[in-house]
Design a protein around this motif. Sequence first.
Motif, PDB file in Angstrom:
ATOM      1  N   ALA A  39      51.539  36.738  26.819  1.00  0.00           N
ATOM      2  CA  ALA A  39      51.198  37.983  26.733  1.00  0.00           C
ATOM      3  C   ALA A  39      50.120  38.205  25.491  1.00  0.00           C
ATOM      4  O   ALA A  39      49.314  39.268  25.634  1.00  0.00           O
ATOM      5  N   ILE A  40      50.717  37.790  24.303  1.00  0.00           N
ATOM      6  CA  ILE A  40      49.670  38.006  23.073  1.00  0.00           C
ATOM      7  C   ILE A  40      48.357  37.582  23.442  1.00  0.00           C
ATOM      8  O   ILE A  40      47.307  38.041  23.090  1.00  0.00           O
ATOM      9  N   GLY A  41      48.564  36.193  24.160  1.00  0.00           N
ATOM     10  CA  GLY A  41      46.960  35.680  24.495  1.00  0.00           C
ATOM     11  C   GLY A  41      45.984  36.596  25.292  1.00  0.00           C
ATOM     12  O   GLY A  41      44.932  36.547  25.234  1.00  0.00           O
ATOM     13  N   GLY A  42      46.749  37.127  26.227  1.00  0.00           N
ATOM     14  CA  GLY A  42      46.051  38.110  27.104  1.00  0.00           C
ATOM     15  C   GLY A  42      45.627  39.308  26.380  1.00  0.00           C
ATOM     16  O   GLY A  42      44.534  39.902  26.842  1.00  0.00           O
ATOM     17  N   ILE A  43      46.358  39.789  25.381  1.00  0.00           N
ATOM     18  CA  ILE A  43      45.781  41.058  24.490  1.00  0.00           C
ATOM     19  C   ILE A  43      44.491  40.617  24.096  1.00  0.00           C
ATOM     20  O   ILE A  43      43.612  41.257  23.865  1.00  0.00           O
ATOM     21  N   ARG A  44      44.509  39.493  23.469  1.00  0.00           N
ATOM     22  CA  ARG A  44      43.303  39.038  22.593  1.00  0.00           C
ATOM     23  C   ARG A  44      42.164  38.641  23.694  1.00  0.00           C
ATOM     24  O   ARG A  44      40.894  38.885  23.405  1.00  0.00           O
ATOM     25  N   ALA A  45      42.287  37.861  24.671  1.00  0.00           N
ATOM     26  CA  ALA A  45      41.540  37.393  25.669  1.00  0.00           C
ATOM     27  C   ALA A  45      40.861  38.633  26.394  1.00  0.00           C
ATOM     28  O   ALA A  45      39.725  38.823  26.928  1.00  0.00           O
ATOM     29  N   LEU A  46      41.842  39.631  26.718  1.00  0.00           N
ATOM     30  CA  LEU A  46      41.161  40.732  27.732  1.00  0.00           C
ATOM     31  C   LEU A  46      40.638  41.732  26.707  1.00  0.00           C
ATOM     32  O   LEU A  46      40.142  42.928  27.398  1.00  0.00           O
ATOM     33  N   GLY A  47      40.802  41.629  25.329  1.00  0.00           N
ATOM     34  CA  GLY A  47      40.207  42.821  24.790  1.00  0.00           C
ATOM     35  C   GLY A  47      41.103  44.068  24.568  1.00  0.00           C
ATOM     36  O   GLY A  47      40.248  45.313  24.545  1.00  0.00           O
ATOM     37  N   ILE A  48      42.311  43.921  24.788  1.00  0.00           N
ATOM     38  CA  ILE A  48      43.196  45.213  25.005  1.00  0.00           C
ATOM     39  C   ILE A  48      43.363  45.687  23.438  1.00  0.00           C
ATOM     40  O   ILE A  48      43.424  44.749  22.542  1.00  0.00           O
ATOM     41  N   ARG A  49      43.090  46.929  23.067  1.00  0.00           N
ATOM     42  CA  ARG A  49      42.833  47.429  21.792  1.00  0.00           C
ATOM     43  C   ARG A  49      44.006  47.261  21.051  1.00  0.00           C
ATOM     44  O   ARG A  49      44.061  47.027  19.834  1.00  0.00           O
ATOM     45  N   GLY A  50      45.294  47.484  21.605  1.00  0.00           N
ATOM     46  CA  GLY A  50      46.443  47.695  20.869  1.00  0.00           C
ATOM     47  C   GLY A  50      47.709  47.348  21.660  1.00  0.00           C
ATOM     48  O   GLY A  50      47.780  47.386  22.854  1.00  0.00           O
ATOM     49  N   CYS A  51      48.787  47.285  21.173  1.00  0.00           N
ATOM     50  CA  CYS A  51      50.130  46.891  21.636  1.00  0.00           C
ATOM     51  C   CYS A  51      51.121  47.383  20.743  1.00  0.00           C
ATOM     52  O   CYS A  51      51.482  47.007  19.619  1.00  0.00           O
ATOM     53  N   ALA A  52      52.121  48.161  21.310  1.00  0.00           N
ATOM     54  CA  ALA A  52      53.398  48.471  20.684  1.00  0.00           C
ATOM     55  C   ALA A  52      54.472  47.398  21.108  1.00  0.00           C
ATOM     56  O   ALA A  52      54.375  46.707  22.162  1.00  0.00           O
ATOM     57  N   VAL A  53      55.276  47.029  20.119  1.00  0.00           N
ATOM     58  CA  VAL A  53      56.083  46.122  20.316  1.00  0.00           C
ATOM     59  C   VAL A  53      57.586  46.265  19.920  1.00  0.00           C
ATOM     60  O   VAL A  53      57.869  47.130  18.865  1.00  0.00           O
ATOM     61  N   SER A  54      58.599  46.312  21.061  1.00  0.00           N
ATOM     62  CA  SER A  54      59.715  46.743  20.950  1.00  0.00           C
ATOM     63  C   SER A  54      60.941  45.525  20.957  1.00  0.00           C
ATOM     64  O   SER A  54      60.448  44.258  21.042  1.00  0.00           O
ATOM     65  N   MET A  55      62.221  45.499  20.612  1.00  0.00           N
ATOM     66  CA  MET A  55      63.256  44.412  20.994  1.00  0.00           C
ATOM     67  C   MET A  55      63.212  44.118  22.185  1.00  0.00           C
ATOM     68  O   MET A  55      62.808  44.453  23.262  1.00  0.00           O
ATOM     69  N   PRO A  56      63.223  42.686  22.458  1.00  0.00           N
ATOM     70  CA  PRO A  56      63.529  41.485  21.189  1.00  0.00           C
ATOM     71  C   PRO A  56      62.412  40.800  20.801  1.00  0.00           C
ATOM     72  O   PRO A  56      62.317  39.798  20.234  1.00  0.00           O
ATOM     73  N   PHE A  57      61.427  41.404  20.550  1.00  0.00           N
ATOM     74  CA  PHE A  57      59.703  40.718  20.353  1.00  0.00           C
ATOM     75  C   PHE A  57      59.504  40.926  18.657  1.00  0.00           C
ATOM     76  O   PHE A  57      58.191  40.592  18.330  1.00  0.00           O
ATOM     77  N   LYS A  58      60.063  41.945  18.023  1.00  0.00           N
ATOM     78  CA  LYS A  58      59.557  42.182  16.719  1.00  0.00           C
ATOM     79  C   LYS A  58      59.256  41.418  15.789  1.00  0.00           C
ATOM     80  O   LYS A  58      58.357  41.348  14.862  1.00  0.00           O
ATOM     81  N   GLU A  59      60.147  40.073  15.897  1.00  0.00           N
ATOM     82  CA  GLU A  59      60.015  39.152  14.636  1.00  0.00           C
ATOM     83  C   GLU A  59      59.622  37.954  15.447  1.00  0.00           C
ATOM     84  O   GLU A  59      58.614  37.165  14.738  1.00  0.00           O
ATOM     85  N   ALA A  60      59.843  37.763  16.696  1.00  0.00           N
ATOM     86  CA  ALA A  60      59.114  36.494  17.195  1.00  0.00           C
ATOM     87  C   ALA A  60      57.665  36.660  17.717  1.00  0.00           C
ATOM     88  O   ALA A  60      56.871  35.673  17.493  1.00  0.00           O
ATOM     89  N   VAL A  61      57.280  37.855  17.472  1.00  0.00           N
ATOM     90  CA  VAL A  61      55.653  37.956  17.746  1.00  0.00           C
ATOM     91  C   VAL A  61      54.952  37.468  16.449  1.00  0.00           C
ATOM     92  O   VAL A  61      53.660  37.196  16.618  1.00  0.00           O
ATOM     93  N   ILE A  62      55.496  37.445  15.426  1.00  0.00           N
ATOM     94  CA  ILE A  62      54.705  37.254  14.057  1.00  0.00           C
ATOM     95  C   ILE A  62      54.053  36.027  13.977  1.00  0.00           C
ATOM     96  O   ILE A  62      52.625  36.144  13.545  1.00  0.00           O
ATOM     97  N   PRO A  63      54.343  34.840  14.509  1.00  0.00           N
ATOM     98  CA  PRO A  63      53.859  33.548  14.469  1.00  0.00           C
ATOM     99  C   PRO A  63      52.448  33.603  15.238  1.00  0.00           C
ATOM    100  O   PRO A  63      51.455  32.711  15.128  1.00  0.00           O
ATOM    101  N   LEU A  64      52.375  34.397  16.323  1.00  0.00           N
ATOM    102  CA  LEU A  64      51.164  34.697  17.294  1.00  0.00           C
ATOM    103  C   LEU A  64      49.911  35.531  16.623  1.00  0.00           C
ATOM    104  O   LEU A  64      49.226  35.539  17.538  1.00  0.00           O
ATOM    105  N   LEU A  65      50.149  35.962  15.403  1.00  0.00           N
ATOM    106  CA  LEU A  65      49.423  37.119  14.954  1.00  0.00           C
ATOM    107  C   LEU A  65      48.493  36.228  13.937  1.00  0.00           C
ATOM    108  O   LEU A  65      48.709  35.461  13.158  1.00  0.00           O
ATOM    109  N   ASP A  66      47.279  37.105  13.591  1.00  0.00           N
ATOM    110  CA  ASP A  66      46.545  36.524  12.652  1.00  0.00           C
ATOM    111  C   ASP A  66      46.656  37.106  11.092  1.00  0.00           C
ATOM    112  O   ASP A  66      46.286  36.276  10.230  1.00  0.00           O
ATOM    113  N   ALA A  67      47.363  38.325  11.214  1.00  0.00           N
ATOM    114  CA  ALA A  67      47.533  39.107   9.928  1.00  0.00           C
ATOM    115  C   ALA A  67      48.633  40.063  10.206  1.00  0.00           C
ATOM    116  O   ALA A  67      48.890  40.511  11.027  1.00  0.00           O
TER     117      ALA A  67
END
Length: 259
Positions: A39-67
Amino acid sequence: MSLSGRPGHFGSRFHNRLYALLGLDYVYKAFTTTDLAGAIGGIRALGIRGCAVSMPFKEAVIPLLDALDPSAQAIKSVNTIVNDDGRLTGFNTDYVAVRRLLTEHAVDPATPCLLRGSGGMAKAVVAALRDGGFRNGTILARNTQAGAALAERYGYAFATDLDGRTAPLLVNVTPIGMDGPDADALAFPLDAVAACAIAFDVVALPARTPFLVAAERAGKSCITGHAVLVLQGLEQFIRYTGVTPTPEQVADAAAYART
């Protein structure tokens, strides 16, 4: 867009209403996923401007981000992703909203606080309190490991049960009072409510929980979870679009999203 284990409709209705009011060519959709990395790769690849993140992804998403923005770095929890030409930055607008509400309500940082809860949202609230200068606090939590760790990190006291404790500022960061099985329960007993000055409940649905209703009846100052929900959504909207709606537009969108 948003990613959540259990997608709701408030965010979609709030953001899309503001897009319509401001004539912006955006659309907000809510999703769930069993493939977070995809899903995060899709945000990057498709140029989706932004994404809200709710449980249970709030901590698991961190290693997938750039900053990470300082608001997310401080608590290692992300609820908002902004995509700048393929570079994904994580923010925590819950933290920003709580700090702003404490300031707007002119809550004196010298006020002792008693906070109930130790989950992901509790991390944002405790960090906002501590960074806002609130040094005298106690965390009340049934989860001894999580509660004690949170208290130790921010220099607060820790307790597993109320035992007659109260404080001028009471903060509920648990599902107690939320629509569902705990809808009729009080986050704090009536004697604690009677002894406090300010009641703060992060539960957004309903906006007036039994805890806040009791506090209102006792003449206490109240801060609602609905206010947190709207402010954090507004912060997301501004980061996604670069546009700041008027207070009237925000109020319109919030009312629309509640229906």
